[in-house]
Scaffold this motif. Structure first.
Motif, mmCIF file in Angstrom:
data_model
loop_
_atom_site.group_PDB
_atom_site.id
_atom_site.type_symbol
_atom_site.label_atom_id
_atom_site.label_comp_id
_atom_site.label_asym_id
_atom_site.label_seq_id
_atom_site.Cartn_x
_atom_site.Cartn_y
_atom_site.Cartn_z
ATOM 1 N N ALA A 1 -55.017 -8.751 59.642
ATOM 2 C CA ALA A 1 -54.771 -10.060 59.024
ATOM 3 C C ALA A 1 -54.099 -9.879 57.668
ATOM 4 C CB ALA A 1 -56.088 -10.819 58.868
ATOM 5 N N LEU A 2 -54.611 -8.943 56.881
ATOM 6 C CA LEU A 2 -54.022 -8.706 55.565
ATOM 7 C C LEU A 2 -52.562 -8.301 55.673
ATOM 8 C CD1 LEU A 2 -56.523 -6.849 53.259
ATOM 9 C CD2 LEU A 2 -55.515 -9.114 53.009
ATOM 10 N N LEU A 3 -52.305 -7.328 56.557
ATOM 11 C CA LEU A 3 -50.933 -6.827 56.675
ATOM 12 C C LEU A 3 -49.992 -7.931 57.143
ATOM 13 C CD1 LEU A 3 -51.532 -3.263 58.134
ATOM 14 C CD2 LEU A 3 -50.555 -3.830 55.921
ATOM 15 N N LEU A 4 -50.455 -8.765 58.086
ATOM 16 C CA LEU A 4 -49.573 -9.818 58.592
ATOM 17 C C LEU A 4 -49.349 -10.892 57.530
ATOM 18 C CD1 LEU A 4 -50.685 -10.066 62.316
ATOM 19 C CD2 LEU A 4 -48.503 -9.263 61.401
ATOM 20 N N ILE A 5 -50.381 -11.144 56.741
ATOM 21 C CA ILE A 5 -50.190 -12.128 55.670
ATOM 22 C C ILE A 5 -49.201 -11.589 54.642
ATOM 23 C CG2 ILE A 5 -51.337 -13.202 53.702
ATOM 24 C CD1 ILE A 5 -53.770 -13.568 55.571
ATOM 25 N N ILE A 6 -49.337 -10.309 54.335
ATOM 26 C CA ILE A 6 -48.383 -9.690 53.407
ATOM 27 C C ILE A 6 -46.974 -9.785 53.989
ATOM 28 C CG2 ILE A 6 -47.634 -7.490 52.411
ATOM 29 C CD1 ILE A 6 -50.673 -6.775 52.284
ATOM 30 N N ALA A 7 -46.850 -9.465 55.285
ATOM 31 C CA ALA A 7 -45.537 -9.517 55.931
ATOM 32 C C ALA A 7 -44.986 -10.931 55.921
ATOM 33 C CB ALA A 7 -45.646 -9.003 57.360
ATOM 34 N N TYR A 8 -45.884 -11.897 56.085
ATOM 35 C CA TYR A 8 -45.444 -13.289 56.072
ATOM 36 C C TYR A 8 -44.894 -13.661 54.694
ATOM 37 C CZ TYR A 8 -45.753 -18.344 55.753
ATOM 38 O OH TYR A 8 -45.459 -19.661 55.515
ATOM 39 N N PHE A 9 -45.655 -13.322 53.667
ATOM 40 C CA PHE A 9 -45.213 -13.629 52.308
ATOM 41 C C PHE A 9 -43.883 -12.949 51.991
ATOM 42 C CE2 PHE A 9 -49.654 -14.759 50.852
ATOM 43 C CZ PHE A 9 -49.324 -16.063 50.574
ATOM 44 N N GLN A 10 -43.850 -11.657 52.326
ATOM 45 C CA GLN A 10 -42.615 -10.916 52.045
ATOM 46 C C GLN A 10 -41.448 -11.511 52.805
ATOM 47 O OE1 GLN A 10 -42.874 -6.728 52.689
ATOM 48 N NE2 GLN A 10 -43.611 -6.345 50.625
ATOM 49 N N GLY A 11 -41.708 -11.876 54.055
ATOM 50 C CA GLY A 11 -40.671 -12.462 54.884
ATOM 51 C C GLY A 11 -40.218 -13.797 54.313
ATOM 52 N N PHE A 12 -41.202 -14.565 53.863
ATOM 53 C CA PHE A 12 -40.942 -15.881 53.294
ATOM 54 C C PHE A 12 -40.019 -15.763 52.089
ATOM 55 C CE2 PHE A 12 -42.347 -19.662 50.892
ATOM 56 C CZ PHE A 12 -42.262 -20.613 51.891
ATOM 57 N N VAL A 13 -40.398 -14.903 51.171
ATOM 58 C CA VAL A 13 -39.579 -14.714 49.973
ATOM 59 C C VAL A 13 -38.235 -14.081 50.349
ATOM 60 C CG1 VAL A 13 -39.400 -13.503 47.776
ATOM 61 C CG2 VAL A 13 -41.541 -14.577 48.422
ATOM 62 N N GLY A 14 -38.294 -13.084 51.240
ATOM 63 C CA GLY A 14 -37.067 -12.406 51.653
ATOM 64 C C GLY A 14 -36.086 -13.364 52.307
ATOM 65 N N THR A 15 -36.594 -14.218 53.181
ATOM 66 C CA THR A 15 -35.742 -15.191 53.850
ATOM 67 C C THR A 15 -35.135 -16.138 52.822
ATOM 68 O OG1 THR A 15 -37.279 -15.090 55.695
ATOM 69 C CG2 THR A 15 -35.673 -16.862 55.732
ATOM 70 N N TYR A 16 -35.965 -16.523 51.871
ATOM 71 C CA TYR A 16 -35.485 -17.436 50.836
ATOM 72 C C TYR A 16 -34.392 -16.780 49.991
ATOM 73 C CZ TYR A 16 -35.410 -20.459 46.765
ATOM 74 O OH TYR A 16 -34.999 -21.276 45.757
ATOM 75 N N VAL A 17 -34.669 -15.573 49.546
ATOM 76 C CA VAL A 17 -33.704 -14.858 48.708
ATOM 77 C C VAL A 17 -32.391 -14.690 49.463
ATOM 78 C CG1 VAL A 17 -33.174 -12.621 47.661
ATOM 79 C CG2 VAL A 17 -35.409 -13.650 47.315
ATOM 80 N N ASN A 18 -32.526 -14.331 50.715
ATOM 81 C CA ASN A 18 -31.349 -14.128 51.538
ATOM 82 C C ASN A 18 -30.518 -15.395 51.655
ATOM 83 O OD1 ASN A 18 -30.249 -11.926 52.762
ATOM 84 N ND2 ASN A 18 -30.774 -12.681 54.813
ATOM 85 N N SER A 19 -31.189 -16.516 51.866
ATOM 86 C CA SER A 19 -30.407 -17.733 52.030
ATOM 87 C C SER A 19 -29.850 -18.178 50.691
ATOM 88 C CB SER A 19 -31.215 -18.813 52.747
ATOM 89 O OG SER A 19 -32.105 -19.422 51.874
ATOM 90 N N VAL A 20 -30.583 -17.909 49.617
ATOM 91 C CA VAL A 20 -30.041 -18.243 48.299
ATOM 92 C C VAL A 20 -28.775 -17.423 48.028
ATOM 93 C CG1 VAL A 20 -30.429 -17.894 45.830
ATOM 94 C CG2 VAL A 20 -32.113 -19.110 47.181
ATOM 95 N N ILE A 21 -28.813 -16.154 48.383
ATOM 96 C CA ILE A 21 -27.661 -15.298 48.123
ATOM 97 C C ILE A 21 -26.468 -15.692 48.987
ATOM 98 C CG2 ILE A 21 -26.773 -12.946 48.436
ATOM 99 C CD1 ILE A 21 -29.500 -11.954 47.451
ATOM 100 N N HIS A 22 -26.708 -15.882 50.261
ATOM 101 C CA HIS A 22 -25.579 -16.088 51.169
ATOM 102 C C HIS A 22 -25.115 -17.529 51.273
ATOM 103 C CE1 HIS A 22 -26.763 -12.022 52.478
ATOM 104 N NE2 HIS A 22 -25.455 -11.897 52.495
#
Ligand SMILES: Nc1ncnc2c1ncn2[C@@H]1O[C@H](COP(=O)(O)OP(=O)(O)OP(=O)(O)O)[C@@H](O)[C@H]1O
Ligand SMILES: [Mg+2]
Lengths: 414, 227
Positions: free
Chosen positions: A30-51
């Protein structure tokens, strides 16, 4: 031998141990997936902000940022951008570090339709360069991009803006702007495309025309630009390029996407804080479950432990034996949890999780609705280490309890 | 110089609340090679005396000397090591580690003494043979009968090469066949290897096997005979 005894003791009460091991496995996953979710969330956001919006680096004359007046421009922008592409190269491979550059002129003003008018931010772009930096092809919902239409003085506005102005594709609108000489100027434009960006705030204000049209209207030289946006091949080169540009052009402001979108740093720090709290809570719950189980195991074995002390097993060894047992109990679930995470990531890390059910609120803030989970592999060992520490911590009390038994009491009680 | 010597041992439980005078001045000398039974009615202080001699409990007053060492002078941790190296214990029950096999149980005490692996292995088998249980060497205690478990316990007690073996009612949970078998083994180890055994018992058949009988009554020695 201590390890062997500890290992066998763990399996003495199979069900009870399996409950703890399962709890640890679930907790870790659960911890790892929540971390992955958060990272993915921010990563997806950063990616869309950049592109979709900012690209990696933006360059403006400092005076333009301050006063927003057309007279503060970067001259000969196309010669500059070509020079940069040629000079910034990877030291080992010789590949260019810059993927694409777009030089834009900019103006603030009013857009007027027969029915309404609104304040706008006008971007004058070079069609091909701009499309290489920002993925307009994904955002253009109706109509065509510049150069694909024969219409003179084309403009692309957002669907939202079209709604507000009550205009459709192919209709005309008028832009009222202030020229470089400080005079009010205006020009008529025909709508050739309607876009929808990832951010509704941006849709409210942004319109695009061609650089040559805007510069003519503003009475600027044809190659003048107010903003140069740089997209890199690899974000790793960002600092190096920014530093070099800052040194070369002290009058210009060189900002990376993190400086341009400060919320990204906020997300990062908030995310770390949240994760810290979350990890703390999960580990605390696991500590309780491990301590509880080990305490039961130690208390029901007090005769045996008393006997061991009576025949000459010293306290350090008894302590060690209980610590080993707790470590096995507390960490055996971790690899299982990691394996589960790894398997789940095969799906979530590529296809992602669709949040369109909650997407309205997200889109307004500029988030994509599909979150691709992303887990930095270092989290696996970080969580493994944390779990080890947790088990170690959980071991102390039961082990301390165990060495407090008095052999004589343990042996003689019937 | 005696192997074990007690001087004016007394033990009072709960001295503050409801004092129970379990021992009231026990003077006792035990020599190397003895095969001694401590007998007496229930509550007479047999267990208390054995616990104090074995360093598991402290007397209220008086001294215990083992090979001239006053064990009251040892710290709690030194005492644990002293028990490991000098005293073999056989308790009435719960003698063995349930998760270890018979052989591992016997080896374990030698491991605590940091004896080399080869010696541990050889001596464990040798002792299991001596107590007649070699064929069950790789079996865990729950698969052994009460008598077999007590024999493993005797083997374990001897494994550390102690100065003497203390056994508090080692046959209390055994039937008469198992009792006889255990006593035979203990007597043989006493005769052949000169191992000193001190055991408490209620059982007349066990008392009959002893070479010295110390009778305790109400915390005092009332009789000490060598039949
Ligand atoms: N921990 C204790 N706290 C208080 N009193 C105790 C304790 N242990 C023993 N006693 C008391 O001390 C006295 C001697 O007890 P002990 O166990 O030594 O007798 P025993 O001869 O071994 O008896 P048994 O034959 O029943 O085993 C008894 O009156 C007993 O109730
Ligand atoms: Mg007793």
């Amino acid at each position: 031998m201590l390890l062997k005894i500890a290992w066998r003791n763990v399996w003495r009460n199979r069900l009870r141990s399996l409950v703890v091991i399962t709890a640890v496995a679930i907790g870790v996953a659960a911890l790892l997936l929540i971390i992955a979710y958060f990272q993915g969330f921010v990563g997806t956001y950063v990616n869309s902000v950049i592109h979709k919006e900012l690209s990696h680096l933006q360059i403006h004359p400092k005076a333009f940022l301050r006063d927003r007046e057309a007279q503060y421009f970067i001259p000969q922008s196309d010669a500059l951008t070509e020079k940069w592409i040629a000079t910034f190269k990877d030291e080992t491979t010789g590949e260019p570090l810059i993927k694409a550059i777009s030089a834009r002129s900019q103006a603030q003003g009013m857009i007027v339709s027969p029915k309404a008018s609104r304040a706008v931010q006008v971007y004058g772009v070079k069609p091909r360069q701009e499309k290489a930096v920002i993925s307009w092809q994904n955002m253009l919902k109706e109509g065509v991009w510049f150069g694909e239409s024969q219409k003179k003085h084309p403009i692309i506005i957002s669907k939202k803006m079209a709604g507000r102005l009550q205009v459709k594709l192919n209709k005309k609108v008028v832009l009222n702007l202030v020229s470089a000489k400080g005079e009010v100027v205006s020009g008529a434009f025909r709508i050739i495309g309607l876009f929808e960006s990832h951010s509704s705030k941006r849709d409210e204000v942004q319109v695009l025309i061609q650089q040559k049209d805007l510069n003519e209207l503003l009475e600027l030289p044809p190659k003048a630009a107010h903003e140069i946006a740089i997209l890199l091949q690899k974000p790793g080169a960002l600092e190096k390029i920014a530093e070099s540009l800052k040194k070369q052009y002290p009058d210009w402001s060189i900002q990376n996407y993190k400086e341009l979108a400060p919320e990204i740093q906020l997300f990062d720090s908030q995310m770390l804080l949240m994760l810290g709290i979350l990890i703390g809570i999960v580990m605390l719950a696991l500590i309780f479950s491990i301590v509880n189980t080990m305490l039961m195991a130690v208390l029901e074995r007090y005769r045996e432990l008393g006997m061991l002390m009576a025949i000459g097993m010293n306290r350090l060894k008894i302590f060690g034996m209980i610590v080993w047992e707790t470590l096995i109990l507390g960490t055996a679930g971790a690899p299982i949890g990691m394996l589960l995470t790894y398997l789940a990531m095969q799906q979530l890390g590529t296809k992602g999780l669709d949040l369109s059910a909650f997407s309205k609120g997200l889109r307004a803030w500029g988030f994509d609705t599909r979150i691709i989970f992303s887990l930095n592999p270092s989290w696996y060992w970080k969580i493994a280490l944390t779990m080890m520490l947790t088990a170690l911590l959980a071991a102390l009390y039961p082990a301390w309890k165990a060495i407090r038994f008095k052999p004589v009491e343990a042996i003689n009680k019937r | 110089m005696s192997l074990i010597e007690t001087r004016q041992l007394t033990k009072t439980y709960n001295p503050e609340t409801v004092p129970v005078h379990a021992l009231r001045g026990v003077d006792l000398c035990i020599e190397k090679g003895e095969f001694t039974a401590i007998v007496g009615p229930s509550g007479s202080g047999k267990t208390t005396l054995l616990n104090i001699i074995g360093g598991l409990d402290k007397p209220s007053s008086g001294q215990v000397l083992i090979n001239q060492t006053d064990i009251a002078q040892l710290s709690e941790n030194q005492l644990i090591d002293f028990r490991r190296d000098h005293i073999g214990f056989v308790f009435q029950a719960y003698n063995l580690i349930p998760v270890l096999t018979a052989r591992e149980n016997v080896s374990f005490i030698m491991l605590l003494q940091k004896r080399p692996a080869a010696e541990r292995k050889a001596r464990a088998m040798e002792l299991l043979e001596a107590v007649g249980i070699a064929e069950k060497a790789d079996v865990r205690p729950i698969y052994l009968s009460g008598g077999q478990q007590q024999r493993v316990a005797v083997a374990r007690a001897l494994a550390s090469r102690p100065d003497f073996v203390l056994a508090d009612e080692p046959t209390a949970n055994l039937d008469s066949v198992a009792t006889k078998r255990l006593l035979d083994i203990m007597a043989r180890l006493n005769e052949e290897e000169g191992m000193t055994f001190i055991f408490s018992t209620h059982d007349q058949r066990v008392i009959d096997r002893a070479r010295r009988i110390i009778r305790l009554e109400d915390g005092k020695i009332t009789q000490d005979e060598t039949p």
